[in-house]
Design a protein around this motif. Structure first.
Motif, PDB file in Angstrom:
ATOM      1  N   ALA A   1       0.824  -1.208   0.000  1.00  0.00           N
ATOM      2  CA  ALA A   1       0.000   0.000   0.000  1.00  0.00           C
ATOM      3  C   ALA A   1       0.861   1.263   0.000  1.00  0.00           C
ATOM      4  O   ALA A   1       0.566   2.228  -0.725  1.00  0.00           O
ATOM      5  CB  ALA A   1      -0.929  -0.006   1.211  1.00  0.00           C
ATOM      6  N   ASP A   2       1.928   1.282   0.795  1.00  0.00           N
ATOM      7  CA  ASP A   2       2.784   2.462   0.857  1.00  0.00           C
ATOM      8  C   ASP A   2       3.678   2.586  -0.368  1.00  0.00           C
ATOM      9  O   ASP A   2       3.895   3.689  -0.884  1.00  0.00           O
ATOM     10  CB  ASP A   2       3.647   2.409   2.121  1.00  0.00           C
ATOM     11  N   ALA A   3       4.223   1.458  -0.816  1.00  0.00           N
ATOM     12  CA  ALA A   3       5.151   1.494  -1.952  1.00  0.00           C
ATOM     13  C   ALA A   3       4.456   1.886  -3.251  1.00  0.00           C
ATOM     14  O   ALA A   3       5.088   2.460  -4.149  1.00  0.00           O
ATOM     15  CB  ALA A   3       5.827   0.129  -2.116  1.00  0.00           C
ATOM     16  N   ARG A   4       3.161   1.604  -3.366  1.00  0.00           N
ATOM     17  CA  ARG A   4       2.419   1.921  -4.593  1.00  0.00           C
ATOM     18  C   ARG A   4       1.363   3.007  -4.385  1.00  0.00           C
ATOM     19  O   ARG A   4       0.601   3.290  -5.293  1.00  0.00           O
ATOM     20  CB  ARG A   4       1.733   0.650  -5.117  1.00  0.00           C
ATOM     21  N   ARG A   5       1.337   3.607  -3.195  1.00  0.00           N
ATOM     22  CA  ARG A   5       0.286   4.577  -2.840  1.00  0.00           C
ATOM     23  C   ARG A   5      -1.093   4.011  -3.226  1.00  0.00           C
ATOM     24  O   ARG A   5      -1.896   4.626  -3.901  1.00  0.00           O
ATOM     25  CB  ARG A   5       0.506   5.925  -3.528  1.00  0.00           C
ATOM     26  N   ALA A   6      -1.338   2.788  -2.748  1.00  0.00           N
ATOM     27  CA  ALA A   6      -2.532   2.053  -3.162  1.00  0.00           C
ATOM     28  C   ALA A   6      -3.366   1.615  -1.964  1.00  0.00           C
ATOM     29  O   ALA A   6      -4.036   0.584  -2.010  1.00  0.00           O
ATOM     30  CB  ALA A   6      -2.106   0.827  -3.974  1.00  0.00           C
ATOM     31  N   ARG A   7      -3.350   2.405  -0.894  1.00  0.00           N
ATOM     32  CA  ARG A   7      -4.024   2.012   0.341  1.00  0.00           C
ATOM     33  C   ARG A   7      -5.516   1.756   0.116  1.00  0.00           C
ATOM     34  O   ARG A   7      -6.043   0.711   0.487  1.00  0.00           O
ATOM     35  CB  ARG A   7      -3.821   3.099   1.389  1.00  0.00           C
ATOM     36  N   VAL A   8      -6.210   2.698  -0.503  1.00  0.00           N
ATOM     37  CA  VAL A   8      -7.652   2.538  -0.695  1.00  0.00           C
ATOM     38  C   VAL A   8      -7.946   1.477  -1.743  1.00  0.00           C
ATOM     39  O   VAL A   8      -8.937   0.753  -1.644  1.00  0.00           O
ATOM     40  CB  VAL A   8      -8.304   3.883  -1.061  1.00  0.00           C
ATOM     41  N   TRP A   9      -7.086   1.368  -2.755  1.00  0.00           N
ATOM     42  CA  TRP A   9      -7.275   0.304  -3.743  1.00  0.00           C
ATOM     43  C   TRP A   9      -7.204  -1.068  -3.070  1.00  0.00           C
ATOM     44  O   TRP A   9      -8.026  -1.955  -3.358  1.00  0.00           O
ATOM     45  CB  TRP A   9      -6.206   0.407  -4.837  1.00  0.00           C
ATOM     46  N   LEU A  10      -6.245  -1.261  -2.182  1.00  0.00           N
ATOM     47  CA  LEU A  10      -6.156  -2.541  -1.472  1.00  0.00           C
ATOM     48  C   LEU A  10      -7.341  -2.732  -0.531  1.00  0.00           C
ATOM     49  O   LEU A  10      -7.812  -3.854  -0.341  1.00  0.00           O
ATOM     50  CB  LEU A  10      -4.843  -2.617  -0.698  1.00  0.00           C
ATOM     51  N   LEU A  11      -7.820  -1.639   0.063  1.00  0.00           N
ATOM     52  CA  LEU A  11      -9.002  -1.736   0.922  1.00  0.00           C
ATOM     53  C   LEU A  11     -10.213  -2.191   0.109  1.00  0.00           C
ATOM     54  O   LEU A  11     -10.998  -3.035   0.563  1.00  0.00           O
ATOM     55  CB  LEU A  11      -9.286  -0.379   1.575  1.00  0.00           C
ATOM     56  N   ARG A  12     -10.351  -1.663  -1.086  1.00  0.00           N
ATOM     57  CA  ARG A  12     -11.445  -2.090  -1.961  1.00  0.00           C
ATOM     58  C   ARG A  12     -11.322  -3.575  -2.309  1.00  0.00           C
ATOM     59  O   ARG A  12     -12.281  -4.350  -2.174  1.00  0.00           O
ATOM     60  CB  ARG A  12     -11.435  -1.265  -3.248  1.00  0.00           C
ATOM     61  N   ILE A  13     -10.143  -3.947  -2.789  1.00  0.00           N
ATOM     62  CA  ILE A  13      -9.929  -5.343  -3.199  1.00  0.00           C
ATOM     63  C   ILE A  13     -10.111  -6.286  -2.020  1.00  0.00           C
ATOM     64  O   ILE A  13     -10.757  -7.335  -2.128  1.00  0.00           O
ATOM     65  CB  ILE A  13      -8.521  -5.494  -3.819  1.00  0.00           C
ATOM     66  N   GLY A  14      -9.538  -5.922  -0.861  1.00  0.00           N
ATOM     67  CA  GLY A  14      -9.646  -6.777   0.317  1.00  0.00           C
ATOM     68  C   GLY A  14     -11.077  -6.910   0.809  1.00  0.00           C
ATOM     69  O   GLY A  14     -11.503  -7.997   1.225  1.00  0.00           O
ATOM     70  N   SER A  15     -11.845  -5.827   0.762  1.00  0.00           N
ATOM     71  CA  SER A  15     -13.241  -5.878   1.207  1.00  0.00           C
ATOM     72  C   SER A  15     -14.064  -6.770   0.295  1.00  0.00           C
ATOM     73  O   SER A  15     -14.895  -7.565   0.761  1.00  0.00           O
ATOM     74  CB  SER A  15     -13.831  -4.466   1.246  1.00  0.00           C
ATOM     75  N   LEU A  16     -13.849  -6.635  -1.012  1.00  0.00           N
ATOM     76  CA  LEU A  16     -14.576  -7.490  -1.957  1.00  0.00           C
ATOM     77  C   LEU A  16     -14.157  -8.951  -1.794  1.00  0.00           C
ATOM     78  O   LEU A  16     -15.007  -9.857  -1.785  1.00  0.00           O
ATOM     79  CB  LEU A  16     -14.312  -7.023  -3.391  1.00  0.00           C
ATOM     80  N   ALA A  17     -12.862  -9.190  -1.629  1.00  0.00           N
ATOM     81  CA  ALA A  17     -12.378 -10.556  -1.463  1.00  0.00           C
ATOM     82  C   ALA A  17     -12.909 -11.175  -0.165  1.00  0.00           C
ATOM     83  O   ALA A  17     -13.223 -12.369  -0.118  1.00  0.00           O
ATOM     84  CB  ALA A  17     -10.845 -10.574  -1.466  1.00  0.00           C
ATOM     85  N   THR A  18     -13.027 -10.376   0.885  1.00  0.00           N
ATOM     86  CA  THR A  18     -13.569 -10.869   2.155  1.00  0.00           C
ATOM     87  C   THR A  18     -15.011 -11.314   1.980  1.00  0.00           C
ATOM     88  O   THR A  18     -15.424 -12.373   2.478  1.00  0.00           O
ATOM     89  CB  THR A  18     -13.478  -9.772   3.227  1.00  0.00           C
ATOM     90  N   PHE A  19     -15.787 -10.514   1.279  1.00  0.00           N
ATOM     91  CA  PHE A  19     -17.179 -10.884   0.988  1.00  0.00           C
ATOM     92  C   PHE A  19     -17.251 -12.180   0.185  1.00  0.00           C
ATOM     93  O   PHE A  19     -18.015 -13.101   0.523  1.00  0.00           O
ATOM     94  CB  PHE A  19     -17.862  -9.742   0.233  1.00  0.00           C
ATOM     95  N   LEU A  20     -16.446 -12.281  -0.858  1.00  0.00           N
ATOM     96  CA  LEU A  20     -16.489 -13.483  -1.701  1.00  0.00           C
ATOM     97  C   LEU A  20     -16.015 -14.712  -0.922  1.00  0.00           C
ATOM     98  O   LEU A  20     -16.584 -15.803  -1.072  1.00  0.00           O
ATOM     99  CB  LEU A  20     -15.618 -13.267  -2.941  1.00  0.00           C
ATOM    100  N   ALA A  21     -14.980 -14.552  -0.094  1.00  0.00           N
ATOM    101  CA  ALA A  21     -14.494 -15.685   0.699  1.00  0.00           C
ATOM    102  C   ALA A  21     -15.561 -16.152   1.674  1.00  0.00           C
ATOM    103  O   ALA A  21     -15.718 -17.361   1.910  1.00  0.00           O
ATOM    104  CB  ALA A  21     -13.221 -15.292   1.435  1.00  0.00           C
ATOM    105  N   PHE A  22     -16.301 -15.200   2.240  1.00  0.00           N
ATOM    106  CA  PHE A  22     -17.315 -15.547   3.234  1.00  0.00           C
ATOM    107  C   PHE A  22     -18.427 -16.392   2.623  1.00  0.00           C
ATOM    108  O   PHE A  22     -19.056 -17.201   3.321  1.00  0.00           O
ATOM    109  CB  PHE A  22     -17.893 -14.268   3.840  1.00  0.00           C
ATOM    110  N   LEU A  23     -18.674 -16.237   1.335  1.00  0.00           N
ATOM    111  CA  LEU A  23     -19.696 -17.043   0.673  1.00  0.00           C
ATOM    112  C   LEU A  23     -19.391 -18.532   0.798  1.00  0.00           C
ATOM    113  O   LEU A  23     -20.295 -19.364   0.727  1.00  0.00           O
ATOM    114  CB  LEU A  23     -19.800 -16.657  -0.807  1.00  0.00           C
TER     115      LEU A  23
END
Length: 380
Positions: A60-82
């Motif tokens: 997240a810091d090396a690519r200035r991608a904090r919110v992008w990772l938050l988006r991807i992680g939140s979606l992945a968490t939802f899909l994993a929970f299924l």
């Protein structure tokens, strides 16, 4: 970035956890696992918190991608929970839980770093935003208890999945700048790991979380052993979280007055006292009177901890918050695996005496950290 959107994410994300986590162990037992094995499945969550957040923070810091990772992680968490809809065997439950825990692990440090960055640049109070997560957890846990009484433990997966879907939607509503490579992040992170003060701080965090894990995993069972019913247990939990919300709302003023290092040490000192008393009291009035201390031992502990990490780890802020999550995860992993055995063999008195000892050791580390911080400030 709107603080209302960040607060909404906290509310929905921790609300989803409030639906699921308090009832996950009974759900696993209802699916055929023994209580001891359910505890081992639960320990996958802190295990992933130990491993994933620092690495995700570096990216997240090396690519200035904090919110992008938050988006991807939140979606992945939802899909994993299924996957819990289809997990029935012992192996399937382990696999789905591991994937879900892996995806969920970095989300807290990512949203905390996002909030702290917003507060640093636009003003406001981290605690006043973060309290919405505690409120979401409280509302969801209470509502889920009523739903479970009516429809059974199996309903929690169906309810939680909608909350996780909403959390992913809110995450995609947070503005995210285009990723840009930032040099020197890994070096700054390694430099942090070389500072002795950091290790004193992280050991104190881990020890404190070992004690908190004894509370999280053993408090309800302890109260049941004392003969209390579901309403009292729910009231006790609610009292603690309500105090947490109030003190988080006031945390900005408290930090301004005494500073994060001192607040961190006071929170751990209070924890040692709290667990010592909880090991000995048995009356309902005394137990309820102790519960507001949760606002100090978790609410102010957490605010002080993430603030210290922000101030010391500004060159790699998300990776530094990931290290804080890893310290919390290591304490939770050790504490959860010890708590059940101590509760079975010696009851609440032994369990919370152990928690008090962990908190006392953490307190020593915390005040040592304060002394070293003051020395460095005077030297600077």
């Amino acid at each position: 970035m709107s603080p209302a959107l960040i607060a909404a994410y906290y509310f929905v994300f921790f609300g989803a956890l409030g639906i699921f986590l308090p009832y996950f162990a009974p759900w696993l037992v209802a699916h055929g696992l023994a209580p001891a094995e359910a505890t081992r499945v639960l320990s996958l969550t802190p295990l992933m918190s130990l491993l994933v957040p620092p690495l995700a923070g570096l990216v997240a810091d090396a690519r200035r991608a904090r919110v992008w990772l938050l988006r991807i992680g939140s979606l992945a968490t939802f899909l994993a929970f299924l996957g819990f809809f289809r997990a029935h065997t012992r192996v399937e439950l382990y696999v789905v839980t591991a994937i879900f825990a892996f995806c969920r692990a970095p989300l807290t440090s990512l949203i905390d770093a996002t909030t702290l960055s917003h507060v640093r640049h636009h003003g406001g109070s981290y605690g006043r935003i973060r309290l919405w997560g505690s409120l979401g957890f409280l509302v969801a846990a209470a509502a889920s208890g009523a739903v479970i009484e009516k429809s059974g433990i199996g309903v929690i997966v169906a309810v939680a999945v909608w909350a996780l879907a909403l959390g992913a939607a809110v995450a995609f509503g947070l503005p995210a700048p285009p990723p840009v490579e930032r040099k020197g992040v890994v070096g700054a992170w390694l430099h942090l790991l070389g500072e002795a003060d950091w290790w004193i701080f992280f050991v104190a965090v881990a020890l404190a979380q070992m004690a908190t894990a004894a509370y999280d995993s053993g408090f309800s069972l302890h109260l049941m052993r004392l003969g209390f019913g579901g309403r009292f247990i729910g009231a006790a939990w609610a009292t603690g979280v309500a105090a947490e919300i109030v003190l988080m709302a006031l945390s900005g003023r408290i930090l301004a007055r005494i500073g994060a290092p001192t607040l961190f040490a006071i929170a751990l000192t209070t924890a040692a006292l709290r667990w010592t008393l909880l090991a000995r009291v048995v009356s309902p009035v005394a137990i309820l009177c102790l519960q507001p201390l949760h606002g100090v031992t978790f609410g102010l502990f957490w605010v002080a901890g993430v603030t210290l990490v922000r101030d010391r780890g500004h060159a790699a802020p998300t990776a530094a918050q990931g290290l804080f999550s890893a310290a919390v995860g290591s304490g939770s992993l050790l504490g959860m695996n010890v708590a059940e055995r101590l509760l079975e063999r010696g009851g609440g008195r032994v369990l919370y005496t152990f928690a008090a000892a962990c908190a006392a050791l953490a307190t020593v580390g915390a005040w040592l950290y304060v002394a070293r911080s003051r020395r460095d400030t005077l030297a600077g």
